[in-house]
Design an enzyme around this catalytic site. Structure first.
Site, short mmCIF file in Angstrom:
data_model
loop_
_atom_site.label_atom_id
_atom_site.label_comp_id
_atom_site.label_asym_id
_atom_site.label_seq_id
_atom_site.Cartn_x
_atom_site.Cartn_y
_atom_site.Cartn_z
N ARG A 239 5.08 1.62 -3.77
CA ARG A 239 5.02 1.26 -5.36
C ARG A 239 5.57 0.64 -6.63
O ARG A 239 7.38 0.82 -6.20
CB ARG A 239 5.22 3.10 -6.35
CG ARG A 239 3.09 3.23 -5.49
CD ARG A 239 2.10 2.70 -6.23
NE ARG A 239 1.10 3.60 -5.32
CZ ARG A 239 -0.10 3.59 -4.59
NH1 ARG A 239 0.98 1.98 -4.13
NH2 ARG A 239 -0.60 4.01 -4.03
N GLU A 268 1.02 -3.87 -12.24
CA GLU A 268 -0.51 -4.91 -11.82
C GLU A 268 -1.64 -4.41 -13.03
O GLU A 268 -1.62 -3.70 -13.25
CB GLU A 268 -0.52 -3.93 -10.13
CG GLU A 268 0.89 -4.05 -9.31
CD GLU A 268 0.16 -3.09 -7.91
OE1 GLU A 268 -0.67 -2.56 -7.77
OE2 GLU A 268 1.40 -3.16 -7.18
N HIS A 286 -0.26 -6.88 -3.19
CA HIS A 286 -0.70 -5.43 -3.05
C HIS A 286 -1.40 -5.06 -1.70
O HIS A 286 -2.54 -4.91 -2.24
CB HIS A 286 -1.02 -4.71 -4.35
CG HIS A 286 -1.20 -3.37 -3.95
ND1 HIS A 286 -0.31 -2.28 -4.90
CD2 HIS A 286 -1.13 -2.48 -2.82
CE1 HIS A 286 -0.49 -1.16 -4.83
NE2 HIS A 286 -0.67 -1.11 -3.22
C1 GLV Z 1 -1.70 2.31 -1.08
O1 GLV Z 1 -1.25 1.62 -1.83
C2 GLV Z 1 -1.69 3.60 -0.90
O2 GLV Z 1 -1.41 4.03 -1.15
O3 GLV Z 1 -2.61 3.17 0.18
#
Ligand code: GLV
Length: 324
Positions: A239, A268, A286
């Site tokens: 993250r 983001e 992402h």
């Molecule tokens: C993606 O970032 C997830 O947490 O599945």
């Protein structure tokens, strides 16, 4: 009365169809539910919510969901959901563990390879028509064989990264809340490092694979970046807020670390402007879990939790409910 399910934006069609076999389903438009206010407006009409990680499922949203019984996050990370408020409101929360470990680990390795071997820079050079023949001195990168990877967060994804890295001749160190089983340490030849500071100092490659929590927020800050060797690469598929992005941009521009491969960002979809101009930086939007197979599996796992909860299945039989 048929239960009503809100999927905050279009997901894999077969998952939507599966839910439609059981319930009345509404699918939002992409971007429609990325803020609290938009969710607050509609949440009172739904028994189940299937949000993306970009939808803030706050205490206000949960409390306004007066018929809401389950939130099944379309992600393994659930930092966008206020778990305590959900528990207090008697709303169950599910996530999607397991199904995205391999694709996420592939992405971490892709970012590592691209960063270590300057793949994007080299491609740009070629596309710009600058390739004038084999050059003994151009695009020299970091050889992975014989290097050391520090993995911060040895959960399912961290383990999948470690297995891949080992195959590249990389030695594994790891830092985690808890030490993993001996058998796994042996399988991976992985050494447990009790302090994150030491991991940062010893790793040629630092791979972030931890969840975002109060403890991991800005765990990689200016001080930690200074501890990293100047050739070290930082790979973040976890993250964004685990890293202080301002400090990272500074460290990259000043040559304090060797490069970064980032799939996630603090704000983001914003990307820190100084990251966009930083040297040896590979940035992706992402996409770690973005394979056909994984995105379908994520959707199905979330859908199954909704079906389970609304059908009255006992919690123990719904494997992906989040318990705190
Ligand atoms: C993606 O970032 C997830 O947490 O599945």
């Amino acid at each position: 009365m048929s239960y009503r399910v809100l999927i905050t934006e279009p997901i894999v069609e077969s998952v939507i169809q599966k839910l439609e076999e059981h319930f009345k389903v509404e699918v939002g438009e992409r971007g429609q539910f990325y803020d609290e206010a938009s969710l607050l407006e509609v949440i009172g009409d739904f028994d189940a919510l299937l949000p993306m990680l970009s939808s803030p499922v706050t205490d206000k949203v949960l409390n306004a969901g007066n018929r809401l019984k389950v939130v099944a996050n379309h992600a393994v990370g659930y930092n966008n959901v206020d778990i305590e408020a959900a528990q207090q409101a008697g709303i169950k929360v599910a996530n999607t563990p397991g199904v995205l470990s391999e694709s996420s680990a592939d992405c971490a390795m892709a970012l590592l390879l691209a960063t270590a071997r300057k793949i994007v820079e080299a491609q740009d050079f070629l596309y710009e028509g600058k390739f004038d023949g084999w050059d003994p001195l151009s695009f020299l990168g970091m050889e992975l064989n014989g290097k050391t990877m520090g993995i911060f967060g040895m959960g399912r994804i961290g383990k999948a990264v470690a297995r891949r890295a080992k195959g590249f001749g990389i030695s594994i160190l790891y830092h985690n809340r808890n030490r993993v089983e001996k058998e796994l340490e042996q399988e991976l030849d992985a050494e447990y490092i009790p302090k994150l500071e030491t991991l940062a100092e010893r790793a040629d490659i630092l791979s972030l694979n931890c969840p975002l929590t109060d403890e991991t927020h800005h765990a990689i800050d200016a001080e930690m970046l200074k501890r990293m060797p100047s050739h070290a690469l930082l790979i973040n598929t976890a993250r964004g807020p685990v890293v202080d992005e301002e400090a990272l941009a500074e460290a990259l521009h000043n040559g304090e670390i060797g490069g970064a491969g980032l799939d996630v960002f603090e704000e983001e979809p914003e990307v820190h402007p100084r990251l966009l101009t930083a040297p040896n930086c590979v940035l992706t939007p992402h996409i770690a879990s973005a394979t056909h197979e994984t995105r379908k599996a994520i959707g199905m796992l979330a859908a199954n939790a909704i079906i389970g909860v609304l059908d009255g299945t006992p919690d123990e039989q719904i494997p992906n409910l989040v318990h705190v």
